[in-house]
Design an enzyme around this catalytic site. Structure first.
Site, short mmCIF file in Angstrom:
data_model
loop_
_atom_site.label_atom_id
_atom_site.label_comp_id
_atom_site.label_asym_id
_atom_site.label_seq_id
_atom_site.Cartn_x
_atom_site.Cartn_y
_atom_site.Cartn_z
N THR B 105 9.10 -1.33 -0.27
CA THR B 105 8.70 -0.12 -0.99
C THR B 105 9.72 1.01 -0.81
O THR B 105 10.23 1.23 0.28
CB THR B 105 7.32 0.34 -0.49
OG1 THR B 105 6.40 -0.72 -0.74
CG2 THR B 105 6.87 1.58 -1.19
N GLY B 144 6.03 -0.44 7.81
CA GLY B 144 5.49 -0.27 9.15
C GLY B 144 6.49 -0.73 10.19
O GLY B 144 7.22 -1.69 9.99
N GLU B 387 0.19 -3.89 -1.15
CA GLU B 387 0.18 -5.26 -1.68
C GLU B 387 -0.30 -5.31 -3.13
O GLU B 387 -0.96 -6.24 -3.54
CB GLU B 387 -0.69 -6.18 -0.81
CG GLU B 387 -0.25 -6.28 0.64
CD GLU B 387 1.19 -6.70 0.81
OE1 GLU B 387 1.72 -7.38 -0.09
OE2 GLU B 387 1.80 -6.32 1.83
#
Lengths: 671, 627
Positions: B105, B144, B387
């Site tokens: 992303t 993350g 997702e």
């Protein structure tokens, strides 16, 4: 126009110059933003004043929100106290008043909001002597007050509160006690750390007889060193979803004695010999809550919703994603029908609720004047309306803000978007000042009563005469354009609300007639009753919106766009609750398709004015405090610059040296 | 090791996270993750399911900084790296010398992958790729573990070779110096700041300026760039569907779990909390005895069970057909992919709203962090976006539905979950059919209700497809027409998913051998199906599937079922078997001692550390002396 933030973030960056994607939206407005703002404010003079206030506050570095998203609970609390204290100083300097707009502009960041409720409850429930004694102390901040009603074991159901106040005739004192753990006061704001005094609601006992709930002024902390008074246990209740700047507190009372004069006694009094005297309706004790419910609709619910809409809509014209036409630039996400369908109904709702809050304020002012004259006739209606609308507006707006949050994709979840804190704050309003389901049921009780009265020809308040009105059995609309007529959809709402109330009343009656006990029958109908109350409030909101639009005839430019929003609000409601309109055939399947068609057409129409419609709310960048929603639309640049200020990027985290490094180098001791 | 051993392990204890700052929470998570890795080795745990459970007990269901390393970095190496690459990277990564994340992303693009802007340009002279973040919007944002923890990242970038763009490819990029953990020259990396939850996760940003990596760092099991820059295409692009299906199926399971946790807390608390009166003169009843409270919670309980079965179904189906995929048979994959996209959206939306409903059903105390529900909510809610953004997911399902409808219209039969569309052509011949159908629905029979949901799905798919055709006939381009129908299309997908869930729940009943369990689950299944009808009466009325009178019966039956389920409510949440530590809730404690423990919890609040807060001396006192 919103005040633009310049300087601080603009060195060497794009911040300050308006993103062309946002600028283009402003060139095609079908109306004058400035005129709409002035109308919403109630005149250009009000707008000027409001802006001056906001500017005065935002120029003051003490009121800065710059680090808000990075602070701990302790830091937030300290900042709130600092700001509240500073505001007092400013008020003296600038001649601002307690009820002025400055409070509104700042209220989200201040400590001592409950101090105001403390003061207000004394002015409303106190005798003249009590007012003369306490109000000057409170306004001079010689004491800091709180308002302790809710307990660990009981909230909305006030009769269940367990704190006791027993009158001791020999010393002319009340003895206050927390008889068990569930009776501990829990949640009152400002009480955990700040307050020196609080209004405590307790069950009054005189000579062994319980007289129900009454308010008492109780000192809880020393005015010298702020330590707790004897018999008092108090502290902060710990972290919550939001309101980290507020020290919501707990309070336990063990044989705490207050003089007889500390019971607020405008309406009830215990005389020296123990005689209990009541003046006026007992319901008046709850009047503070009615006041609070009505004022919170605008300040705590509608304004946050307007902010959320502003952020989400501005971001949706800056964010480009995927392509609508091959070979073209990626499209603004607001050009997707699904995005419009998420956001534009929420925008319409923000306007609808802004108008309903005006309506309620007028109703309240009228009622208050009557009460001052000791005429309590309007209390039931006022109580029912404040309950039902508080419940409907908070519930609707909470889900609306969440929709705005999720409509901003991943970036909505960053605290820097401003949306998570708007959401966690507004969501509390569904519970405080009365849990929504209970409030709907209170409204329902009033409506059922009025329905019974109306159907036997007895007089009812004008707002509910429709319950006995005769309406056509079928909706007369012939094509999709007919559904853009306020008469058509207002009547549909009226029919639906009346039908739901009517059928629930009938069911209640059936159950009772078949031998079910009254309270059991009531519990068996509560799901329907709550639905009926909501339908009533929805109907009044639509009707009030339509009437507001009608009164705008002198301002055709604004009237046109408001009419579109009113249509959208009404048709979205029918579209999303199709079942209740279809149920008795009032609206046919074919008509429902017309509703859907008109509704979807409106999205495309309002799309063009979406940005001007949120610009008209006139929030400054500092008020919004959002990396996504700023006036200039420099979303990505701002996100990047703000993220770098995060403490996680500045402070050296001990985690690497302590854990990661040994892990990476296999030197972590082998347990 | 048994669960109690992990939960009670002194190494995994710490202060209540609610009282810690973000940096402290991150540190605790890292501490526990480091120990966890060592203990996994010590216990010799290698099975993915076992690792998952171990992790969820150590971290009590929270995200943690090594999630992406374990869940994305390692698996991606396994599936997309060549044997040589595995030799170089896998063991160091397995041994945590390399800690990696998965950087897809960007600030400007998420679900729409083709829009990603990061570039990897091949330089044959040095046999290196040059990585660049050409714009602000191209900065990698959100991954993350990227902010502070990782020293490597798998970066997705547009590959340029021989002057041509070859689309998105994955590259292994070192980002921090081994040893010092300082960012490498050409790399700008950091934490993206505080979020709605995920406090223990260092979601990060990554900016690359002419950063060079060797040619061998492109993951080349499928696509390849040869030393001279020649590009070799992968065999099939459908293969990537497999990973997506797998991850989305995990979200469906997570929807079930998160909603189950919230239901456990709300239902236990509602049995402990007494309020108001139902019968004059009697003691205050448990709030779970109020119809409105049951109406809030029991349909959610039924939903939690329904989603549990759906999650298991997708996982099983995926495992069943992944063998076929391995052998190159991809025929079932498109339907599963389309179905999983929709179900991911449907279940995460529903669970998200349900968790909030549970919290609000706990009144004011639900709002305190001691209830544990705020935490469940903020941890779960991003799954509506990550997702695959839910609306985009619904539209992917819709694309498959419209395609199937078109196939049926042109005379072909379709198979699988959409086979009900085959009936549509027959119905058109018999105009009376729909009206006749309404009386046929038996509201106490789950199988009959499946038929009702099927009819609704068929009707909404048909309506959306027809509206789309009408738009196409009106001068519109394909994309425009699609956009102008997208609200209808999302509704059609929702109806399809709803049908699938009712169908799977109903099918599950037959598999339950214990009669008492089957009886109570049948009640839940009926409640799930009937409640869904009562919330969407418009669809069923407008299509003539049910009559006004039947709708009234449905509403009535829902309320009867609430009373029937009431005695089993606590047992039904106890069956989820959440340990108190895992639940992390004072309101949802197994022993129900709520109020005492709330008081104990509150005393530990950071604001209570001193009897008189420092603000008094700093601000209050000076003010009082001045006024």
């Amino acid at each position: 126009m919103a005040l633009m933030e310049t300087g601080k973030y603009s060195q060497g960056s794009l911040l300050g110059s308006v993103n062309p994607d946002l600028a283009s939206e402003r060139q095609t407005a079908s109306f004058s933003v400035e005129k709409l703002t002035a109308w919403l404010d109630g005149g250009t003079e009000h707008t000027r004043l409001r802006r001056a206030v906001v500017e005065a506050i935002e120029c003051d570095p003490v009121f800065s929100r710059e680090n808000q998203y990075f602070e701990s609970q302790n830091e937030r609390y300290e900042a709130a106290v600092r700001k509240a204290v500073h505001l007092q100083k400013k008020m003296d300097e600038m001649g601002w008043t307690e009820n002025g707009p400055e409070f509104k502009a700042l209220s989200g960041d201040l400590a001592f909001l409950l101090h105001r409720i403390f003061t207000r409850s004394i002015s409303m429930l106190g005798s003249d002597q009590q007012i003369a004694k306490w109000i000057p102390l409170a306004t001079q901040y010689q004491l800091i007050g709180s308002y302790a009603q809710t307990e660990l074991g009981h909230g909305t159901y006030l009769q269940g509160l367990e704190t006791t106040a027993v009158f001791d005739i020999t010393t002319q004192e009340f003895v206050l006690n927390t008889p068990n753990i569930s009776a501990m006061k829990w949640w009152p704001g400002d009480m955990g750390r700040s307050a020196t005094h609080t209004v405590v609601f307790a069950q009054l006992y005189v000579n062994g007889k319980c007289y129900g709930l009454h308010p008492f002024i109780v000192q809880i902390r020393s005015l010298q060193d702020h330590s707790l008074c004897p018999g008092i246990t108090a502290g902060d209740i710990g972290p919550k979803m939001n309101f980290e700047h507020i020290d919501n507190g707990y309070l336990m009372l063990q044989n705490v004695r207050v003089p007889r004069e500390n019971m607020l006694s405008k309406f009830c009094e215990v005389q020296p010999d123990g005689t209990y005297v009541r003046r006026g309706s007992q319901k008046i004790n709850y009047f503070t809550m009615t006041t609070v419910r009505i004022s919170l609709i605008l300040d705590e619910v509608v304004i946050p919703l307007m902010k959320a809409c502003t952020i989400a809509i501005r971001y949706s014209v800056v964010r480009r994603q995927s392509k609508l036409k091959p070979g073209e630039q990626e499209a603004k996400i607001l050009d997707y029908q699904t995005q419009q369908e998420k956001l534009l109904p929420q925008l319409a709702a923000a306007y609808a609720f802004y108008f309903i809050s005006d309506y309620l304020q007028e109703l309240f002012d009228r009622g208050y004047r009557e009460i001052q004259r000791k005429n309590f006739d309007m209390l039931p209606e006022l109580h029912a309306f404040s309950s039902g609308f508080k419940a409907m507006v908070t519930q609707y707006s909470t889900s609306a803000v969440e929709i705005c949050l999720r409509a901003c994709g991943g970036h909505g979840y960053s605290l820097l978007s401003g949306l998570p804190s708007l959401y966690t704050k507004i969501v509390a309003s569904c519970i405080y000042e009365g849990e929504n389901t209970i409030l709907f049921l209170q409204t329902a009780r009033f409506l059922i009563k009025c329905f019974m009265a109306a159907s036997t020809g007895q007089p009812v308040p004008p707002s509910v005469t429709y319950l006995a009105a005769v309406t056509p059995e079928k909706c007369p609309a012939k094509n999709k354009l007919d559904f853009l007529s306020p008469d058509i959809y207002t009547e549909a709402y009226q029919h639906m609300a009346a039908r739901l109330i009517n059928s629930t009343a009938a069911k209640l009656q059936d159950l009772v007639q078949s031998g079910v006990k009254k309270h059991d029958a009531w519990n068996q109908c509560t799901v329907q009753l709550a639905q009926a109350a909501k339908a009533h409030c929805h109907y009044i909101t639509v009707k009030n919106f339509a009437e507001t639009v009608e009164k705008l005839e002198t301002q055709p430019g604004i009237q046109k766009i408001m009419k579109h929003l009113c249509d959208l609000f009404a048709l979205h409601g029918i579209f999303s609750n199709a079942g209740v309109f279809l149920h008795d055939g009032y609206i046919s399947g074919a008509q429902m398709d017309m509703v859907t068609a008109s509704y979807l057409d409106l999205l495309a129409v309002i799309r063009k004015d979406a940005v001007p419609l949120v610009d008209a709310f006139d929030f400054t960048d500092k008020t919004l405090n959002s990396a996504l929603g700023s006036y200039d639309g420099q979303v990505y640049q701002r996100l990047y610059e703000w993220a770098q200020k995060s403490p996680t990027n500045k402070q050296i985290s001990p985690a690497y040296e302590r854990y990661l490094k040994p892990l990476l180098h296999k030197t972590l001791s082998k347990l | 090791p048994p669960r109690a051993l992990v939960i009670n392990d002194p190494d995994f204890q710490h202060e209540d996270l609610n009282f810690l700052s973000r940096s402290q929470r991150y540190e605790q998570a890292i501490r526990k993750s480091s120990l966890m890795v060592l203990k996994l080795r010590e216990y010799g745990i290698t099975d993915p399911d076992e690792i998952y459970w171990f992790k969820s007990f150590v971290h009590r269901g929270r995200p943690e900084p090594l999630d992406l390393h374990l869940g994305m970095f390692l698996p991606t190496l396994l599936t997309q790296a060549t044997p040589e690459q595995q030799d170089r990277f896998f063991m160091p990564a397995w041994n945590l010398e390399i800690i990696g994340t998965y950087a897809q992303t960007e600030m400007g693009h998420g679900t729409h992958l083709r829009g990603l802007e990061t570039t990897a340009t091949y330089d044959p002279a040095t046999q290196e790729f040059i990585l660049n973040s050409p714009t602000v919007t191209s900065i990698k944002w959100w991954p993350g573990g990227l902010g502070k923890t990782s020293n490597h990242a798998i970066v997705l970038a547009q590959l340029y070779t021989q002057g041509q763009c070859k689309g998105l490819h994955a590259f292994i990029v070192p980002i921090r110096q081994l040893g010092t953990h300082e960012p490498l020259p050409g790399i700008t990396v950091g934490d993206i700041g505080p979020k709605f939850g995920y406090d223990e996760m260092d979601n990060g940003y990554l900016k690359m300026d002419n950063f060079r990596i060797p040619r061998e760092n492109m993951l080349m099991k499928y696509a390849q760039v040869e030393p001279d820059g020649t590009y070799v295409k992968p065999l099939s692009d459908k293969l990537t569907y497999g990973t997506m299906v797998f991850i989305r199926s995990l979200i469906v399971g997570d929807s079930a779990r998160s909603l189950s946790r919230a239901c456990t807390i709300a239902i236990r608390y509602s049995a402990v909390r007494h309020q108001s009166e139902l019968k004059p003169g009697e003691p205050e009843p448990q709030i779970l005895d109020y119809q409105t409270q049951q109406y809030k919670l029991f349909p959610l309980l039924a939903t939690a069970y329904a989603f549990h079965f759906v999650g298991a179904y997708i996982k099983d189906t995926y495992h069943r057909i992944s063998g076929d995929i391995h052998e190159g048979d991809l025929s079932e994959l498109p339907e599963l992919h389309a179905l999983t996209a929709g179900l991911k959206a449907f279940t995460s939306w529903t669970a998200n709203a349900g968790i909030e409903e549970c919290r609000m059903a706990c009144g004011g105390h639900g709002y305190s962090r001691c209830s544990g529900i705020p935490d469940i909510y903020v941890t779960f809610t991003p799954s509506c976006t990550y997702e695959g953004e839910n609306t985009v997911m619904m539209l992917q399902t819709a694309r498959f539905l419209v395609k199937s409808y078109t196939q049926v219209s042109s005379g072909q039969q379709v198979t699988g979950m959409v086979s009900y569309l085959n009936d549509l052509s027959r119905q058109r011949i018999q105009p009376q059919h729909v009206a006749a159908r309404s009386v046929a629905v038996r509201i106490n029979d789950p199988v009959s209700l499946v038929e009702a949901y099927k009819a609704r799905a068929a009707r909404l798919v048909e309506a959306a497809a027809k509206n789309l055709q009408a738009e196409l006939n009106h001068r519109k381009s394909k994309e425009d027409a699609w956009n102008r129908t997208s609200v209808d299309l999302v509704r059609a997908s929702e109806a399809h998913c709803h049908y699938v869930i009712v169908k799977l729940f109903t099918a599950k009943l037959a598999e339950i051998s214990n009669a008492a369990v089957r009886a109570v689950l049948t009640e839940l299944c009926l409640l799930y199906a009937l409640y869904g009808i009562s919330k969407n009466t418009g669809d069923f009325l407008q299509a003539g599937i049910l009559t006004d009178a039947q709708i009234t019966q449905v509403n009535q039956r829902v309320k009867e079922l609430l009373a029937i389920i009431r005695p089993n409510a606590v047992a039904l949440v106890d069956s989820f078997d959440f340990h108190d530590v895992h639940l992390g809730s004072v309101l949802g404690r197994y022993d129900g001692n709520v109020y005492e423990n709330m008081f104990e919890w509150a005393k530990k609040s950071p604001l209570n550390k001193t009897e008189v807060h420092e603000s008094f001396h700093k601000h209050l006192k000076p003010m009082q002396s001045k006024l």
